[in-house]
Design a protein around this motif. Structure first.
Motif, short mmCIF file in Angstrom:
data_model
loop_
_atom_site.label_atom_id
_atom_site.label_comp_id
_atom_site.label_asym_id
_atom_site.label_seq_id
_atom_site.Cartn_x
_atom_site.Cartn_y
_atom_site.Cartn_z
N LEU A 54 1.98 13.02 54.37
CA LEU A 54 1.77 12.55 53.00
C LEU A 54 2.48 13.48 52.02
O LEU A 54 2.46 14.70 52.19
N GLN A 55 3.07 12.88 50.99
CA GLN A 55 3.74 13.67 49.96
C GLN A 55 2.74 14.07 48.87
O GLN A 55 1.97 13.23 48.38
N THR A 56 2.73 15.34 48.51
CA THR A 56 1.91 15.81 47.40
C THR A 56 2.80 16.56 46.41
O THR A 56 3.83 17.12 46.79
N THR A 57 2.38 16.56 45.15
CA THR A 57 3.10 17.31 44.12
C THR A 57 2.08 18.05 43.28
O THR A 57 1.17 17.45 42.71
N LEU A 58 2.23 19.36 43.22
CA LEU A 58 1.37 20.19 42.39
C LEU A 58 2.08 20.47 41.07
O LEU A 58 3.26 20.83 41.05
N THR A 59 1.37 20.32 39.97
CA THR A 59 1.89 20.63 38.64
C THR A 59 1.04 21.73 38.04
O THR A 59 -0.19 21.66 38.05
N SER A 60 1.72 22.77 37.51
CA SER A 60 1.01 23.91 36.94
C SER A 60 1.74 24.39 35.69
O SER A 60 2.96 24.26 35.59
N ALA A 194 7.78 -1.14 44.85
CA ALA A 194 8.97 -0.66 44.16
C ALA A 194 9.20 0.84 44.35
O ALA A 194 10.30 1.27 44.72
N PRO A 195 8.18 1.71 44.10
CA PRO A 195 8.41 3.14 44.33
C PRO A 195 8.72 3.46 45.79
O PRO A 195 9.51 4.37 46.08
N ALA A 196 8.10 2.71 46.71
CA ALA A 196 8.40 2.95 48.13
C ALA A 196 9.86 2.66 48.43
O ALA A 196 10.50 3.39 49.21
N LEU A 197 10.41 1.61 47.81
CA LEU A 197 11.82 1.30 48.01
C LEU A 197 12.71 2.33 47.32
O LEU A 197 13.72 2.77 47.87
N LEU A 198 12.33 2.72 46.08
CA LEU A 198 13.14 3.68 45.34
C LEU A 198 13.18 5.04 46.04
O LEU A 198 14.19 5.76 45.96
N ASP A 202 15.11 8.98 50.48
CA ASP A 202 14.58 10.26 50.96
C ASP A 202 13.88 10.09 52.29
O ASP A 202 14.01 10.94 53.19
N ARG A 203 13.15 8.99 52.43
CA ARG A 203 12.43 8.76 53.68
C ARG A 203 13.41 8.56 54.85
O ARG A 203 13.20 9.05 55.96
N LEU A 204 14.48 7.82 54.61
CA LEU A 204 15.46 7.57 55.66
C LEU A 204 16.09 8.87 56.14
O LEU A 204 16.35 9.05 57.33
N GLN A 205 16.34 9.78 55.21
CA GLN A 205 16.91 11.07 55.60
C GLN A 205 15.88 11.95 56.32
O GLN A 205 16.20 12.64 57.28
N PRO A 208 13.38 8.54 59.43
CA PRO A 208 13.74 7.11 59.51
C PRO A 208 12.77 6.30 60.35
O PRO A 208 12.58 5.10 60.11
N GLY A 209 12.11 6.94 61.31
CA GLY A 209 11.17 6.21 62.16
C GLY A 209 9.91 5.76 61.44
O GLY A 209 9.17 4.91 61.95
N SER A 210 9.67 6.29 60.22
CA SER A 210 8.46 5.91 59.48
C SER A 210 8.64 4.61 58.69
O SER A 210 7.67 4.05 58.20
N VAL A 211 9.89 4.15 58.54
CA VAL A 211 10.16 2.98 57.70
C VAL A 211 9.43 1.73 58.16
O VAL A 211 8.83 1.02 57.34
N PRO A 212 9.43 1.38 59.46
CA PRO A 212 8.73 0.15 59.88
C PRO A 212 7.24 0.16 59.53
O PRO A 212 6.69 -0.87 59.12
N ASP A 213 6.58 1.33 59.67
CA ASP A 213 5.15 1.40 59.32
C ASP A 213 4.93 1.13 57.83
O ASP A 213 4.01 0.41 57.45
#
Length: 578
Positions: A54-60, A194-198, A202-205, A208-213
């Motif tokens: 999972l992607q997380t982003t911390l802002t401080s 839309a965000p998943a496509l945009l 990054d995901r493909l790089q 790539p195996g996670s794309v079908p899920d």
């Protein structure tokens, strides 16, 4: 705005590497980095117990140090945080599995996403950026996933702010009254996809195996709604399942919101934990003269997370910003605030109004009886579909309805006596405040099983313009209610809790009783104004069905009645007296 990669930040601050949620000592000495007084963001991946990343982003603000941390779980990708916090807090945005740049399959905020909530909180509580005190924030989908997770123990959470979320995804948003609500459902899938496509490059790089899920999860979630028309186990896993916590929650929403019902029901479920309810804006817009609850939210975090003695816990538990005739004037600043110790407001009296022959709405039981019939032709959403109107207008229709206000006039919902029927009180002799759930009880026959009963409550101004306030929806396949979960006052059901698990299709031409729940109204009907209830065809924003002819009984013991919530200090009976 500075953007540091996760490994750089961790090695710089604490000399360790974060790998899949585990903290591993680093043998390299941290480089010397000058403090950044600006906003710092840190991208970091968390690996769930089933191996999904999972992607997380911390802002401080300033260098990242251990602080109370507000956590939001969003399906809308990078940069989708919905709350601004001050420098005393860190903010952690977690992209829900199968959305944005997170791997795995999106499960429509179901059990797997709910398990991720617990695991991420356990991890975040012990990270270098956290001092062990967490808070939750959510708006719309990011609030829904939290409500769905409340039956689990949520570690380290001291408080929560939840805005415009559903208490039950089926009943509050996607299939209210057993009628599929197409616009929000399609819109949510589009905004998640839309965000998943945009972020797909990054995901493909990266993986790539996670794309079908990811693609499969979005596809199956969309069709899951269609494949589960009744309130079955699939839906129960995506709704409220109890309270395993003792977390004070601030609910913020607005009476016109597409998910307004959820805030009221959630407040009732969590009031024993110290919940507060503020109704002054959500998807429906923040009215002029209000900050949309931002001040309460900041004070809520400061008190319950940082221990600041600011008195927020002693303010009225319920704060309601009532309209004064229409949504347009409400947004422009015409409103009145009512405060109370609970919801429904203590002292509320439900007044029964009868739908009478002659298209009138009266107190008492009309001696005359009769029938009223109309065709269930699809109705115009801006005039008949109050919960979806905010979403439609947010997409650009506000300019259109502003230029052509008739489009938001409920007189345009149908041709009275043909594609709808209207029942209206006489002009009120005094102001009357209504706030609470509304119930329509009627005996109805249809020529077409599976059609919808669609009821619109409006405020009629002295010039004849009619402004929709709230709506009730019910498929004719669901006549039953659950008495134990319905709100009953003085022996009358004033908020029916429909049974959508056991459909019973109507028989052609057979009269039977229906109890329709209209979502809570919040409006001051001013002297000279009138109250109107309309029966029209279902909104085109909902699933279309074959047209039918509905016939309703009027007057006498079996006639249709409307039960409206009158706040203390108002007297509807007196306002309608000769």
């Amino acid at each position: 705005m500075g953007r540091l990669r996760a490994l750089t930040w961790v090695s710089t601050l604490v000399g360790c590497l974060v790998v899949g949620g585990a903290v591993v000592p680093s043998s390299a000495a941290p480089p010397s980095v000058a403090p950044d007084p600006g906003v710092v963001t840190v991208d970091q991946r968390f690996t769930a117990s089933d191996g999904v990343s999972l992607q997380t982003t911390l802002t401080s603000t300033g260098p990242v140090t251990a602080k109370p941390t507000v956590v939001e779980f969003s399906p809308y990708g990078d940069g989708s945080a919905t709350l601004q916090v001050g420098p005393d807090y860190n903010y952690l945005l977690v992209q829900i599995r199968g959305t944005g740049d997170s791997d795995g399959a999106f499960d429509a905020l179901g059990p797997t996403s709910q398990r991720d909530v617990v695991e991420v909180l356990q991890w975040a509580c012990t990270q270098p950026f956290s001092d062990g005190r967490l808070a939750l924030n959510g708006f719309s989908a990011s609030a829904i996933v939290l409500y769905n997770s409340w039956h689990q123990e949520l570690p380290c959470v001291k408080a929560a702010i939840l805005k415009s979320g559903t208490h039950e995804l089926y009943r509050d948003l996607l299939v209210p009254g057993g009628i599929l609500n197409l616009v929000p459902g399609a819109g949510v899938i589009a905004m998640i996809g839309a965000p998943a496509l945009l972020q797909g490059a990054d995901r493909l790089q990266r993986s790539p195996g996670s794309v079908p899920d990811v693609l499969g999860g979005l596809f199956s979630s969309g069709f899951g709604v269609l494949l589960h028309p009744t309130l079955d186990q699939w839906w129960r896993e995506r709704g409220w399942r109890g309270d395993a916590n003792d977390i004070p929650v601030l609910m913020i929403n607005g009476f016109y919101d597409v998910e307004s019902r959820g805030a009221f029901q959630a407040y009732q479920a969590l009031r024993a934990d110290g919940a507060h309810l503020v109704m002054e804006g959500g998807h429906d817009g923040v009215p002029v003269g209000s900050d949309g609850g931002r001040g309460e939210a900041a004070a809520w975090l400061d008190h319950y997370v940082r221990g600041v003695d600011n008195g927020i816990e002693s303010t009225p538990r319920v704060s309601l910003l009532l309209a004064k005739g229409s949504r347009a004037s409400y947004l422009a600043g015409e409103h009145v605030r009512r405060e109370a110790a609970d919801w429904p407001v203590p002292g509320t009296q439900w007044t029964t109004l009868a739908l009478a022959p002659g298209r009138s709405l009266v107190t008492g039981t009309p001696a005359a009886t009769g029938l009223a019939s109309y065709l269930t032709v699809p109705s115009l959403p801006t005039a008949s579909d109050v919960p979806n109107a905010a979403i439609i207008e947010a997409g650009g229709a506000s300019a259109l309805t502003g230029a052509l206000p008739l489009l938001a006039d409920s007189r345009l919902a149908a041709l009275d006596g043909l594609t709808g029927v209207s029942f209206t009180t006489k002009a009120l002799g005094a102001d009357v405040d209504l706030a609470g759930p509304v119930a329509l009880d009627l005996s109805l026959a249809t020529t077409t099983p599976g059609t919808g009963i669609w009821a619109v409550l409006s405020d009629v101004a002295p010039d004849g313009s009619s402004h929709p306030l709230t709506v009730g929806r019910l498929s004719t396949s669901y006549p039953a209610i659950d008495p134990a979960k319905s709100l009953v006052v003085d022996g009358e059901v004033v908020q029916p809790y429909g049974d959508y698990a056991h459909p019973a299709p109507a028989r052609t031409g057979q009269f039977r009783r229906y109890q329709v729940e209209l979502w809570p109204v919040g409006n001051r009907f001013r002297a000279g104004h009138r109250i109107r209830i309309q029966l029209v065809g279902s909104s085109v924003a909902s699933l279309l069905a074959l047209p039918g002819l509905h016939t309703v009984r009027l007057g006498g013991a079996e006639g249709a009645v409307l039960r409206v919530p009158v706040l203390p200090g108002s007297d509807l009976g007196a306002a309608l007296a000769p």
